[in-house]
Motif scaffolding. Structure first.
Motif, PDB file in Angstrom:
ATOM      1  N   TYR A 100       4.544  -1.709  -0.470  1.00  0.00           N
ATOM      2  CA  TYR A 100       4.093  -3.085  -0.289  1.00  0.00           C
ATOM      3  C   TYR A 100       3.065  -3.141   0.831  1.00  0.00           C
ATOM      4  N   GLU A 101       2.014  -3.930   0.612  1.00  0.00           N
ATOM      5  CA  GLU A 101       1.050  -4.177   1.676  1.00  0.00           C
ATOM      6  C   GLU A 101       1.408  -5.511   2.311  1.00  0.00           C
ATOM      7  N   THR A 102       1.466  -5.509   3.629  1.00  0.00           N
ATOM      8  CA  THR A 102       1.978  -6.684   4.326  1.00  0.00           C
ATOM      9  C   THR A 102       1.118  -7.037   5.531  1.00  0.00           C
ATOM     10  N   ASP A 103       1.146  -8.310   5.845  1.00  0.00           N
ATOM     11  CA  ASP A 103       0.468  -8.797   7.039  1.00  0.00           C
ATOM     12  C   ASP A 103       1.234  -8.322   8.272  1.00  0.00           C
ATOM     13  N   PRO A 104       0.519  -8.041   9.365  1.00  0.00           N
ATOM     14  CA  PRO A 104       1.205  -7.642  10.587  1.00  0.00           C
ATOM     15  C   PRO A 104       2.028  -8.781  11.173  1.00  0.00           C
ATOM     16  N   VAL A 105       3.091  -8.411  11.889  1.00  0.00           N
ATOM     17  CA  VAL A 105       3.977  -9.377  12.545  1.00  0.00           C
ATOM     18  C   VAL A 105       3.868  -9.148  14.049  1.00  0.00           C
ATOM     19  N   GLY A 106       3.972 -10.201  14.810  1.00  0.00           N
ATOM     20  CA  GLY A 106       3.876 -10.076  16.268  1.00  0.00           C
ATOM     21  C   GLY A 106       2.428 -10.104  16.686  1.00  0.00           C
ATOM     22  N   LEU A 107       1.812  -8.956  16.782  1.00  0.00           N
ATOM     23  CA  LEU A 107       0.390  -8.838  17.098  1.00  0.00           C
ATOM     24  C   LEU A 107      -0.377  -8.881  15.776  1.00  0.00           C
ATOM     25  N   THR A 108      -0.962 -10.029  15.465  1.00  0.00           N
ATOM     26  CA  THR A 108      -1.565 -10.226  14.144  1.00  0.00           C
ATOM     27  C   THR A 108      -3.014  -9.752  14.043  1.00  0.00           C
ATOM     28  N   GLU A 109      -3.639  -9.426  15.153  1.00  0.00           N
ATOM     29  CA  GLU A 109      -5.024  -8.961  15.154  1.00  0.00           C
ATOM     30  C   GLU A 109      -5.085  -7.447  14.949  1.00  0.00           C
ATOM     31  N   GLN A 110      -4.647  -7.010  13.774  1.00  0.00           N
ATOM     32  CA  GLN A 110      -4.679  -5.592  13.422  1.00  0.00           C
ATOM     33  C   GLN A 110      -4.665  -5.458  11.910  1.00  0.00           C
ATOM     34  N   ALA A 111      -4.853  -4.244  11.427  1.00  0.00           N
ATOM     35  CA  ALA A 111      -4.910  -3.981   9.987  1.00  0.00           C
ATOM     36  C   ALA A 111      -3.556  -4.250   9.327  1.00  0.00           C
ATOM     37  N   LYS A 112      -3.613  -4.485   8.011  1.00  0.00           N
ATOM     38  CA  LYS A 112      -2.390  -4.682   7.235  1.00  0.00           C
ATOM     39  C   LYS A 112      -1.600  -3.377   7.167  1.00  0.00           C
ATOM     40  N   PHE A 113      -0.312  -3.531   6.966  1.00  0.00           N
ATOM     41  CA  PHE A 113       0.607  -2.405   6.869  1.00  0.00           C
ATOM     42  C   PHE A 113       0.905  -2.064   5.424  1.00  0.00           C
ATOM     43  N   LEU A 114       1.236  -0.805   5.182  1.00  0.00           N
ATOM     44  CA  LEU A 114       1.945  -0.411   3.976  1.00  0.00           C
ATOM     45  C   LEU A 114       3.381  -0.193   4.408  1.00  0.00           C
ATOM     46  N   ASN A 115       4.326  -0.725   3.642  1.00  0.00           N
ATOM     47  CA  ASN A 115       5.744  -0.630   3.973  1.00  0.00           C
ATOM     48  C   ASN A 115       6.549  -0.169   2.775  1.00  0.00           C
ATOM     49  N   ILE A 116       7.594   0.609   3.066  1.00  0.00           N
ATOM     50  CA  ILE A 116       8.576   1.026   2.065  1.00  0.00           C
ATOM     51  C   ILE A 116       9.953   1.000   2.716  1.00  0.00           C
ATOM     52  N   VAL A 117      10.971   1.060   1.879  1.00  0.00           N
ATOM     53  CA  VAL A 117      12.343   1.282   2.336  1.00  0.00           C
ATOM     54  C   VAL A 117      12.871   2.477   1.557  1.00  0.00           C
TER      55      VAL A 117
ATOM     56  N   ARG B  40      12.387 -10.594   8.092  1.00  0.00           N
ATOM     57  CA  ARG B  40      11.186  -9.863   7.717  1.00  0.00           C
ATOM     58  C   ARG B  40      11.161  -9.544   6.226  1.00  0.00           C
ATOM     59  N   ALA B  41      10.311 -10.264   5.521  1.00  0.00           N
ATOM     60  CA  ALA B  41      10.179 -10.028   4.084  1.00  0.00           C
ATOM     61  C   ALA B  41       9.724  -8.605   3.800  1.00  0.00           C
ATOM     62  N   PHE B  42       8.909  -8.010   4.692  1.00  0.00           N
ATOM     63  CA  PHE B  42       8.429  -6.646   4.448  1.00  0.00           C
ATOM     64  C   PHE B  42       9.554  -5.622   4.510  1.00  0.00           C
ATOM     65  N   VAL B  43      10.713  -6.021   5.028  1.00  0.00           N
ATOM     66  CA  VAL B  43      11.911  -5.180   5.011  1.00  0.00           C
ATOM     67  C   VAL B  43      12.811  -5.574   3.841  1.00  0.00           C
TER      68      VAL B  43
ATOM     69  N   PRO C   5      11.513  -4.769  -0.182  1.00  0.00           N
ATOM     70  CA  PRO C   5      11.752  -3.415  -0.701  1.00  0.00           C
ATOM     71  C   PRO C   5      13.225  -2.989  -0.641  1.00  0.00           C
ATOM     72  N   LEU C   6      13.973  -3.496   0.340  1.00  0.00           N
ATOM     73  CA  LEU C   6      15.405  -3.180   0.413  1.00  0.00           C
ATOM     74  C   LEU C   6      16.130  -3.707  -0.822  1.00  0.00           C
ATOM     75  N   VAL C   7      15.891  -4.947  -1.149  1.00  0.00           N
ATOM     76  CA  VAL C   7      16.546  -5.572  -2.297  1.00  0.00           C
ATOM     77  C   VAL C   7      16.042  -4.959  -3.612  1.00  0.00           C
TER      78      VAL C   7
ATOM     79  N   GLY D  68       3.041 -13.185   2.429  1.00  0.00           N
ATOM     80  CA  GLY D  68       2.422 -12.125   3.213  1.00  0.00           C
ATOM     81  C   GLY D  68       2.796 -10.724   2.790  1.00  0.00           C
ATOM     82  N   ILE D  69       3.445 -10.597   1.633  1.00  0.00           N
ATOM     83  CA  ILE D  69       3.826  -9.264   1.142  1.00  0.00           C
ATOM     84  C   ILE D  69       3.379  -9.138  -0.310  1.00  0.00           C
ATOM     85  N   ASN D  70       2.645  -8.052  -0.581  1.00  0.00           N
ATOM     86  CA  ASN D  70       2.098  -7.838  -1.917  1.00  0.00           C
ATOM     87  C   ASN D  70       2.455  -6.450  -2.413  1.00  0.00           C
ATOM     88  N   LEU D  71       2.881  -6.382  -3.674  1.00  0.00           N
ATOM     89  CA  LEU D  71       3.151  -5.085  -4.284  1.00  0.00           C
ATOM     90  C   LEU D  71       1.842  -4.304  -4.303  1.00  0.00           C
TER      91      LEU D  71
END
Length: 171
Positions: free
Chosen positions: A41-58, A121-124, A127-129, A154-157
């Motif tokens: 999943y590609e996700t928007d950053p959390v906390g410090l938002t002035e940075q590149a998007k994340f790729l996330n997995i579980v 955190r939807a980015f967690v 993918p967990l679910v 803010g989370i995209n497959l």
């Protein structure tokens, strides 16, 4: 045998490659077997938002390691893959967080399980679910799929994954 769920994220350099390397290193550990990898999943950053998007997995894994030993392995992998801890919630090559360990509730100075912010955190949660729709919060007994943060804002497959081997072969 212990079961654990880990969240992995990357937003520097070749994000997918960093995630693949982390999963490979986990799987190469003699006391760890990664059994399931979520889609990416590609996700928007959390906390410090002035940075590149994340790729996330579980990932789901089985291990003979205790939770604190697993944490040490995760931190070692982060270091091996160039993680720098300069800015809280800042950019990183890879981040590995233990979400759940068996049905344990652990509160230590350096390790809290279930992960302290995961239900927000939807980015967690997404993918967990995806890999286990029946996983529950060990403290409340609530299904994580019923948590409010499961809203997919803010989370995209980014890439659908079927098996661990398939994930490790992605280009």
């Amino acid at each position: 045998m212990n079961n654990a769920y880990l969240s992995l994220g990357s937003n520097i350099g070749n994000r997918l490659e960093h995630l693949q390397q982390a999963v490979q290193l986990l799987n190469e550990h003699p006391s760890i077997n990664v059994s399931i990898v979520s889609s990416v999943y590609e996700t928007d950053p959390v906390g410090l938002t002035e940075q590149a998007k994340f790729l996330n997995i579980v990932v789901k894994l089985s291990t003979t390691l205790e939770a604190t030993e697993l944490l040490s392995v995760c931190q070692s992998i982060e270091n091996k893959l160039g993680r720098m801890r300069k800015i809280r919630w800042g950019p990183r090559t890879v981040d590995l967080d233990i979400l759940l360990y068996n049905e344990s509730h652990i509160q230590l100075e350096n390790l809290i399980i279930p992960h302290i912010c995961m239900q927000e955190r939807a980015f967690v949660l997404v993918p967990l679910v995806e890999i286990n729709k029946d996983v529950k919060n060990p403290i409340t007994g609530t299904l994580y799929r019923e948590e409010l943060a499961i809203k997919e804002d803010g989370i995209n497959l980014w890439k659908k994954i079927g098996r661990v081997e398939e994930f490790l072969r992605q280009d």
